[in-house]
Enzyme design. Structure first.
Site, mmCIF file in Angstrom:
data_model
loop_
_atom_site.group_PDB
_atom_site.id
_atom_site.type_symbol
_atom_site.label_atom_id
_atom_site.label_comp_id
_atom_site.label_asym_id
_atom_site.label_seq_id
_atom_site.Cartn_x
_atom_site.Cartn_y
_atom_site.Cartn_z
ATOM 1 N N GLU B 58 8.241 10.201 -1.717
ATOM 2 C CA GLU B 58 9.389 9.523 -1.101
ATOM 3 C C GLU B 58 10.611 10.421 -0.981
ATOM 4 O O GLU B 58 11.413 10.278 -0.067
ATOM 5 C CB GLU B 58 9.751 8.252 -1.877
ATOM 6 C CG GLU B 58 8.749 7.114 -1.718
ATOM 7 C CD GLU B 58 7.627 7.146 -2.739
ATOM 8 O OE1 GLU B 58 7.490 8.166 -3.450
ATOM 9 O OE2 GLU B 58 6.874 6.162 -2.827
ATOM 10 N N PHE B 120 6.954 -6.304 -11.727
ATOM 11 C CA PHE B 120 6.216 -5.078 -11.426
ATOM 12 C C PHE B 120 6.925 -4.302 -10.310
ATOM 13 O O PHE B 120 7.310 -4.874 -9.303
ATOM 14 C CB PHE B 120 4.778 -5.417 -11.005
ATOM 15 C CG PHE B 120 3.978 -4.206 -10.621
ATOM 16 C CD1 PHE B 120 3.680 -3.220 -11.569
ATOM 17 C CD2 PHE B 120 3.557 -4.016 -9.315
ATOM 18 C CE1 PHE B 120 2.965 -2.087 -11.208
ATOM 19 C CE2 PHE B 120 2.832 -2.885 -8.956
ATOM 20 C CZ PHE B 120 2.546 -1.919 -9.903
ATOM 21 N N GLN B 121 7.099 -3.028 -10.515
ATOM 22 C CA GLN B 121 7.783 -2.138 -9.572
ATOM 23 C C GLN B 121 9.163 -2.649 -9.181
ATOM 24 O O GLN B 121 9.570 -2.565 -8.026
ATOM 25 C CB GLN B 121 6.913 -1.877 -8.335
ATOM 26 C CG GLN B 121 5.679 -1.039 -8.681
ATOM 27 C CD GLN B 121 4.963 -0.478 -7.464
ATOM 28 O OE1 GLN B 121 4.974 -1.066 -6.402
ATOM 29 N NE2 GLN B 121 4.320 0.680 -7.648
ATOM 30 N N LYS B 170 11.464 -8.836 -1.037
ATOM 31 C CA LYS B 170 10.176 -9.038 -0.368
ATOM 32 C C LYS B 170 10.104 -10.368 0.384
ATOM 33 O O LYS B 170 9.576 -10.435 1.489
ATOM 34 C CB LYS B 170 9.044 -8.958 -1.396
ATOM 35 C CG LYS B 170 7.657 -8.952 -0.759
ATOM 36 C CD LYS B 170 6.576 -8.801 -1.810
ATOM 37 C CE LYS B 170 5.206 -8.533 -1.246
ATOM 38 N NZ LYS B 170 4.764 -9.308 -0.114
ATOM 39 N N MET B 484 17.969 33.139 -8.540
ATOM 40 C CA MET B 484 19.414 32.967 -8.678
ATOM 41 C C MET B 484 19.795 32.735 -10.141
ATOM 42 O O MET B 484 20.787 33.266 -10.629
ATOM 43 C CB MET B 484 19.888 31.809 -7.791
ATOM 44 C CG MET B 484 21.395 31.659 -7.723
ATOM 45 S SD MET B 484 22.221 33.141 -7.111
ATOM 46 C CE MET B 484 22.321 32.816 -5.355
#
Lengths: 157, 572
Positions: B58, B120-121, B170, B484
């Site tokens: 993502e 959940f999630q 949702k 760096m």
């Protein structure tokens, strides 16, 4: 320097969190924060007491303006506003002190909200100095607990 | 028969989302499906006008959306699921926030009735992203959906652009509602100021005309407000040299005689000296980041500073300015040019000549890379890439680190939106997915210059490139170190290379395993044939350039030092 900012915002979920996030994220201090809806239920007023020099206050104001729900920010200065807070103070009471307490309460325009044998709960309203002086005078008598509302301010002509 | 869903008016939330995206002119989205956004993917399944690009992480979806926004000038869009899908976007959102590019990120959320139950999630992504996006929303009622989307795109693309997060519960995706997309937004608290104060602008013009040693700093704001032509005209008419920030690369043509190139920590010696010694500094669309100012106390001490920025917060935050102008760079510069037309201003030629003479002398001071070994030098590789590709006018994305600075030094960017790089947040892992977005935003060719450290941060996106035939040419400056950081350890931590030696897979085999092309280059004479092979190949390519491990980036102004303390080599 202590500054009082009065912030008009849209009345929506998370506004206080956005404001307090901004203060903690950028390292500004919050002495007190209060919020409630205005006459128009679509809007809220947040009063914040913070400290900082002019440069810091300028940045705070600009950063607050960046938050989308914030509509207007006014700095409340003594000559253009009234700023008060409310304090409840619970004090221990001995018989010898009763007269002194009553005198102080009268002098400070305070009220006794609750009386029991050993303690009074007093309510006082006023500006920062007013509240501080009352606390100083009550200290020798015996303060058990203090709770303050944080300042609210309103502009005046 | 093809069914026009928007004509039937009553739509599900998921359909409304898709139709709203179309109203906003979105035709490409980057995303990753998941439980909470199954309904959106169901709507996408039936969709023909919007193309969805399936990434492998993502974070990459958001970087790709930003890469797309950076080259196309349009708003980038990413769609991800709730919980981990949403939390994976945080770095991408913060990156777009700090560099000021417009993206809208749609995150899934559990059903409104489950929010707060540690479902959940479930993740409070609105709470999590509050400090790293321009604005965010949680939509729990389908009636708020179109207004929210309209506002999100408006906020992302106006004022100082930035990312907006829209969290979608949702349950609203299956709820139905009449689809009516608003024409206007009504945001009482959001009215960016585009028109600068005329009085201040007049004062600024007067000051610039009187200046004996003027300098302009062009930042990313010039690019964002499309003010490059105006900048060019002003600089030419008043003969003012122009330095640029990393975000402002390409806003003034690098091959023009007035260009000083980049200033700052790894900027040009002469750009830093010119800014430090100027008497009038016009800064446009920059927030005076510490990487360009060095020690604030010593920064342009003798200069009167004029600062144009659309974000009032940028003004007098780091550097105190004498003439602040809150406004859009393009409009403000146009007003300045009009002011020059309508009034008679004299520019003192003698002083100008003296100033250019001084700058000319500074320009002889260059960093000369020291030859340590037989191995390829980064500059040899990068100038090879530059020479080979310059006529193709490519888009160059970079990751973050030594190779990023070397790229800016080796390439001449004469147009805006040709360099795509993470400046403010300094995100390793940005460049590769951003390059995918760049291909889709503008086309070919797109080169991604990476380090062997940073390419490994989002290397999984090679599969996305292969799937969609995105011909990103990835040039890995492979020196076996997080260069760096190693460079700082070398100079400031007694050469203790703590955790900066980093190994790599065999990039040639790896590229082949993904179905892409892999090439290794170890000698100078292999550079051009490798590039030829890469650009002739119709698809993504990894070229692994094995370079000298201990090369340093110079010029270098150590953190917190004044801008004129420029180190040109290990010896100072």
């Amino acid at each position: 320097m202590r500054h009082i900012l009065s912030i008009l915002t849209k009345n929506e979920t998370g506004v206080i969190s956005r404001v307090s996030n901004l203060f903690s994220g950028r390292g500004y201090s919050i002495e007190s924060i209060t919020a409630s809806t205005t006459l128009d239920k679509e809007h809220s007023k947040i009063t914040i007491v913070t400290t900082g020099d002019e440069k810091v206050i300028e940045q705070i104001t600009k950063q607050l303006h960046r938050l989308i729900p914030i509509i207007k920010i006014t700095e409340m200065k003594p000559d253009n506003s009234i700023c008060h807070e409310l304090m409840f103070v619970k004090i221990k009471v001995k018989d010898d002190d009763r007269a002194e307490i009553i005198k102080l309460i009268e002098l400070f325009g305070a009220k006794i909200l609750n009386i029991s044998q050993r303690e009074y709960i007093i309510q006082a309203v006023g500006d920062e100095n007013h509240i501080k002086s009352l606390i100083e005078l009550l200290k020798p008598i015996g303060i058990k607990e203090i709770i303050c509302s944080g300042a609210v301010a309103i502009g005046r002509q | 028969m093809e069914q026009d869903v928007s004509a039937s008016k009553t739509l599900t939330g998921a359909q409304i989302l898709i139709e709203s995206l179309k109203k906003e002119g979105v035709d490409k989205v980057f995303g990753y499906p998941g439980g909470a956004i199954l309904d959106i993917y169901e709507a996408l399944y039936h969709e023909t006008e919007i193309k969805h690009y399936l990434v492998r992480h993502e974070q990459a979806a958001v970087h790709a959306a930003e890469g797309y926004a950076r080259v196309s000038g349009k708003c980038g869009v990413a769609i991800v699921t709730s919980g981990p899908g949403a939390t994976n976007t945080v770095t991408g959102i913060a990156n777009a926030y700090l560099d000021g590019y417009p993206i809208v990120v749609f995150t899934g959320q559990v059903s409104a009735n489950l929010i707060g139950n540690d479902a959940f999630q479930e993740a409070d992504i609105v709470g999590i992203t509050r400090a790293c996006c321009k604005h965010n929303y949680l939509v729990k009622d389908i009636k708020d959906l179109t207004r929210t989307i309209k506002e999100a795109f408006h906020i992302a693309t106006t004022g100082k652009p930035g990312p907006v997060v829209v969290d979608l519960a949702k349950n609203i995706m299956t709820a139905t509602c009449e689809f009516e997309y608003p024409d206007k937004v009504n945001l009482q608290g959001y009215k960016p100021n585009y028109k600068g104060n005329t009085k201040q602008i007049t004062q600024a013009v007067q000051l610039l005309c009187r200046a004996k040693r003027p300098v302009i700093i062009a930042g990313g704001g010039v690019l964002l407000s499309d003010a490059c032509n105006e900048l060019r005209e002003l600089a030419k008419r008043l003969e003012i040299p122009v330095a640029n920030t990393l975000m402002g690369v390409g806003t003034y043509p690098a091959n023009d005689y007035l260009s000083l190139g980049m200033l700052g920590m790894h900027g040009n010696y002469w750009a830093n000296f010119a800014v430090n010694d100027c008497d009038v500094l016009l800064a446009i669309g920059t927030r005076f980041n510490d990487r360009i100012t060095g020690s604030l106390k010593k920064f342009a001490q003798d200069a009167k500073i004029i600062h144009i920025d659309i974000d009032p917060c940028s003004i007098s935050k780091n550097v105190q300015v004498d003439i602040p102008i809150v406004g859009d760079a393009k409009l403000t510069l146009q007003t300045m040019l009009k002011e020059l037309d309508s009034n008679h201003y004299d520019v003192n030629e003698t002083f100008k000549k003296m100033w250019f003479q001084v700058i000319k002398e500074w320009k002889t001071k260059r960093a000369i890379p020291e030859i340590r070994s037989e191995k390829l030098h980064a500059h040899t590789v990068l100038s090879g890439i530059y020479e080979y590709t310059k006529d193709m006018n490519p888009i160059v994305t970079t990751e973050v680190g030594q190779h990023q600075m070397w790229t800016v030094q080796a390439f001449n960017f004469n147009e805006p939106r040709k360099l795509v790089t993470s400046g403010g947040l300094g995100t390793m892992g940005f460049g590769f997915p951003a390059a995918m977005g760049a291909v889709l935003g503008q086309g070919n060719p797109v080169i991604c210059i990476a380090g062997d450290g940073s390419i490994q941060m989002n290397i999984q996106e090679l599969m996305t490139c292969v799937d969609y035939k995105l011909p990103v040419k990835v040039m890995i400056m492979d020196n076996g170190y997080l260069g760096m950081v190693r460079q700082w350890q070398e100079k400031l931590y007694d050469g203790h290379y703590s955790q900066t030696k980093i190994s790599s897979p065999d990039y040639v085999k790896l590229a082949e395993a993904y179905g892409a092309k892999g090439i290794r280059v170890e000698k100078e004479e292999e550079i051009v044939p490798a590039l030829k092979e890469a650009f002739e190949y119709d698809g993504p390519v990894f070229i692994d350039f094995i370079i000298e491990p201990l090369e340093m980036v110079y010029p270098w102004v150590l953190s917190g030092k004044p801008l004129d303390n420029v180190l040109l080599s290990d010896k100072g």
